[in-house]
Design a protein around this motif. Structure first.
Motif, mmCIF file in Angstrom:
data_model
loop_
_atom_site.group_PDB
_atom_site.id
_atom_site.type_symbol
_atom_site.label_atom_id
_atom_site.label_comp_id
_atom_site.label_asym_id
_atom_site.label_seq_id
_atom_site.Cartn_x
_atom_site.Cartn_y
_atom_site.Cartn_z
ATOM 1 N N ARG A 1 0.853 -1.186 0.000
ATOM 2 C CA ARG A 1 0.000 0.000 0.000
ATOM 3 C C ARG A 1 0.896 1.246 0.000
ATOM 4 N NH1 ARG A 1 -3.755 -1.845 5.121
ATOM 5 N NH2 ARG A 1 -4.872 -3.567 4.117
ATOM 6 N N ARG A 2 0.439 2.253 -0.687
ATOM 7 C CA ARG A 2 1.219 3.504 -0.711
ATOM 8 C C ARG A 2 1.117 4.224 0.639
ATOM 9 N NH1 ARG A 2 1.400 8.058 -5.512
ATOM 10 N NH2 ARG A 2 2.814 9.511 -4.451
ATOM 11 N N ARG A 3 -0.085 4.391 1.128
ATOM 12 C CA ARG A 3 -0.325 4.938 2.464
ATOM 13 C C ARG A 3 -1.564 4.257 3.023
ATOM 14 N NH1 ARG A 3 3.964 6.610 1.575
ATOM 15 N NH2 ARG A 3 4.918 8.629 2.083
ATOM 16 N N GLY A 4 -1.395 3.009 3.426
ATOM 17 C CA GLY A 4 -2.537 2.227 3.888
ATOM 18 C C GLY A 4 -2.349 1.679 5.282
ATOM 19 N N ARG B 1 5.864 8.364 12.066
ATOM 20 C CA ARG B 1 5.779 9.822 12.005
ATOM 21 C C ARG B 1 4.441 10.218 11.381
ATOM 22 N NH1 ARG B 1 9.461 9.090 7.260
ATOM 23 N NH2 ARG B 1 8.392 9.957 5.435
ATOM 24 N N LYS B 2 4.010 11.438 11.648
ATOM 25 C CA LYS B 2 2.730 11.913 11.129
ATOM 26 C C LYS B 2 2.781 11.987 9.610
ATOM 27 C CE LYS B 2 -0.661 15.636 11.711
ATOM 28 N NZ LYS B 2 -0.984 16.908 12.402
ATOM 29 N N GLY B 3 1.684 11.591 8.961
ATOM 30 C CA GLY B 3 1.654 11.627 7.513
ATOM 31 C C GLY B 3 0.247 11.489 6.981
ATOM 32 N N THR C 1 6.045 -6.600 1.051
ATOM 33 C CA THR C 1 4.778 -6.176 1.621
ATOM 34 C C THR C 1 4.975 -4.903 2.428
ATOM 35 O OG1 THR C 1 2.913 -6.849 3.030
ATOM 36 C CG2 THR C 1 5.086 -7.682 3.637
ATOM 37 N N ALA C 2 3.992 -4.002 2.380
ATOM 38 C CA ALA C 2 4.129 -2.726 3.076
ATOM 39 C C ALA C 2 2.762 -2.124 3.379
ATOM 40 C CB ALA C 2 4.943 -1.742 2.242
ATOM 41 N N PHE C 3 2.648 -1.513 4.554
ATOM 42 C CA PHE C 3 1.514 -0.656 4.866
ATOM 43 C C PHE C 3 1.702 0.717 4.228
ATOM 44 C CE2 PHE C 3 0.222 -2.735 9.176
ATOM 45 C CZ PHE C 3 -0.660 -3.575 8.530
ATOM 46 N N ALA C 4 2.965 1.124 4.100
ATOM 47 C CA ALA C 4 3.261 2.446 3.550
ATOM 48 C C ALA C 4 4.591 2.407 2.828
ATOM 49 C CB ALA C 4 3.303 3.494 4.658
ATOM 50 N N ALA C 5 4.593 2.842 1.560
ATOM 51 C CA ALA C 5 5.818 2.887 0.762
ATOM 52 C C ALA C 5 5.630 3.939 -0.330
ATOM 53 C CB ALA C 5 6.115 1.523 0.125
ATOM 54 N N LYS D 1 10.062 3.211 8.459
ATOM 55 C CA LYS D 1 10.516 4.496 7.918
ATOM 56 C C LYS D 1 9.420 5.551 7.830
ATOM 57 C CE LYS D 1 14.750 3.070 6.946
ATOM 58 N NZ LYS D 1 15.951 3.655 7.611
ATOM 59 N N ILE D 2 8.162 5.119 7.767
ATOM 60 C CA ILE D 2 7.053 6.039 7.524
ATOM 61 C C ILE D 2 6.023 5.994 8.650
ATOM 62 C CG2 ILE D 2 5.147 6.583 5.940
ATOM 63 C CD1 ILE D 2 6.913 5.472 3.673
#
Length: 347
Positions: free
Chosen positions: A158-161, A213-215, A249-253, A209-210
């Motif tokens: 996910r890009r930002r999930g 922090r707030k995003g 796999t990623a929650f945010a990348a 890495k993501i």
């Protein structure tokens, strides 16, 4: 067992109310949901009233002692999968436990032993197996169309999930982040299509890495101050038969697509992308791409529950087995262990 399967639910959160309970109710007079348990009394009472479930409890042990139950769905956070499943099996119930099997390999192994001892069904919520793309491709694989599948790529990115609800970013309750939550679905799908080869060596890395922090949150604002899981995991798994899987796999990348869930298979007679389904071959000195014209529309969660109910009533075996659950758990834990130590893990 009665002619109607008496169902108990452990955990009254989103997966129970969003998928398990509605899809049990779709089974009509084959089932009756007789009880539900959750540690939060206000929540479990509300769910029981909403779905006309006659009994609710804050302790599943009380539920087993006071209500006759034939089969159970375990819909708790990952930390509680093993104890709830084992208690249900020891109470004489069949069990559909949400994925992943557990937090530790030893727990998954104990769950498998208890199912064998009780002579009851234990299956896991690997619902992507029930998607039409997977069912169609499995028939092609079993028919030899891909030949020997020696390599696969697993993607669950996910890009930002990062989930902004539940306990998905709490390592103590979940055991990890995207690997154990969404990556496990695509890993199981690949293993299922590859006929579950025996793993040999696992190498993995994880990153944070993501998430800490707030995003921008495309799945709601998450608790970045208490983000204790990885936001990305990568791994390579080799198998005793010589095959290999590359996993990401990623929650945010920082990637182009908002979400990608896919399995890519490579065999000596053909290859395939599963979502959407495309099959790649060489026939009659021509490179060919094959795409199914029509796919069934029935939902994978609906099929998962329907098939679990039918297996309980007929004595059959659902698609996912306790042994396969142990293999998935071995690979997940080995990736985390390798990431922590910086060394490959021999299974």
């Amino acid at each position: 067992m009665s002619e109607t399967l008496r169902i108990g639910i452990i955990g009254a959160g989103g997966i129970a109310t969003g998928e398990h309970i509605p899809n049990y109710l779709n089974c009509g007079n084959k089932i009756k949901i007789v009880a539900i348990a959750d540690v939060v009394e206000e929540r479990v009472k509300h769910v029981a009233e909403e779905y006309n479930i006659p009994h609710y409890f804050t302790d599943y042990e009380d539920m087993f002692q006071k209500v006759e139950i034939d089969a159970v769905s375990v819909c708790t956070p990952n930390k509680f999968h093993a104890p709830a499943t084992i208690a249900a099996l020891q109470a004489g119930c069949h069990v559909l436990c949400e994925k992943p099997p557990a937090m530790k390999i030893e727990e998954a192994e104990q769950m498998a032993r208890e199912a064998e001892k009780a002579k009851k069904i234990l299956t896991y919520g690997f619902h992507f197996r029930h998607k039409p793309e997977v069912e169609v491709l499995k028939r092609f694989v079993d028919g030899g169309e891909l030949g020997e599948i020696y390599a696969a790529r697993v993607l669950a990115i996910r890009r930002r999930g990062i989930p902004g609800w539940g306990v998905f970013t709490n390592k103590e309750l979940q055991g990890g982040g995207p690997l154990i939550d969404i990556g496990v679905h695509m890993l199981d799908t690949a293993l299922y299509l590859m006929d579950y080869p025996i793993p040999d060596t696992v190498f993995g890395v994880t990153y944070q890495k993501i998430g800490n922090r707030k995003g921008v949150g495309l799945s709601g604002d998450w608790d970045w101050d208490n983000f204790s899981v990885e936001d990305m995991a990568r791994g390579m798994i080799t198998f005793k038969n010589g095959a290999s899987i590359l996993l990401e796999t990623a929650f945010a990348a920082n990637v182009e697509k908002q979400k990608e869930m896919n399995v890519k298979l490579m065999g000596d007679h053909g290859g395939a992308d599963v979502f959407p389904l495309n099959i790649y071959q060489e026939k009659h000195h021509t490179l060919t791409d094959t795409t199914p014209k029509f796919l069934p529309k029935k939902g994978n969660h609906e099929l998962e529950i329907e098939r679990f109910v039918d297996a309980c009533l007929t004595g059959g075996q659902p698609l996912s087995t306790p042994h396969q659950g142990v293999i998935v758990q071995q690979i997940i834990n080995a990736i985390y262990q390798s990431a922590e130590t910086g060394k490959p893990v021999q299974l």
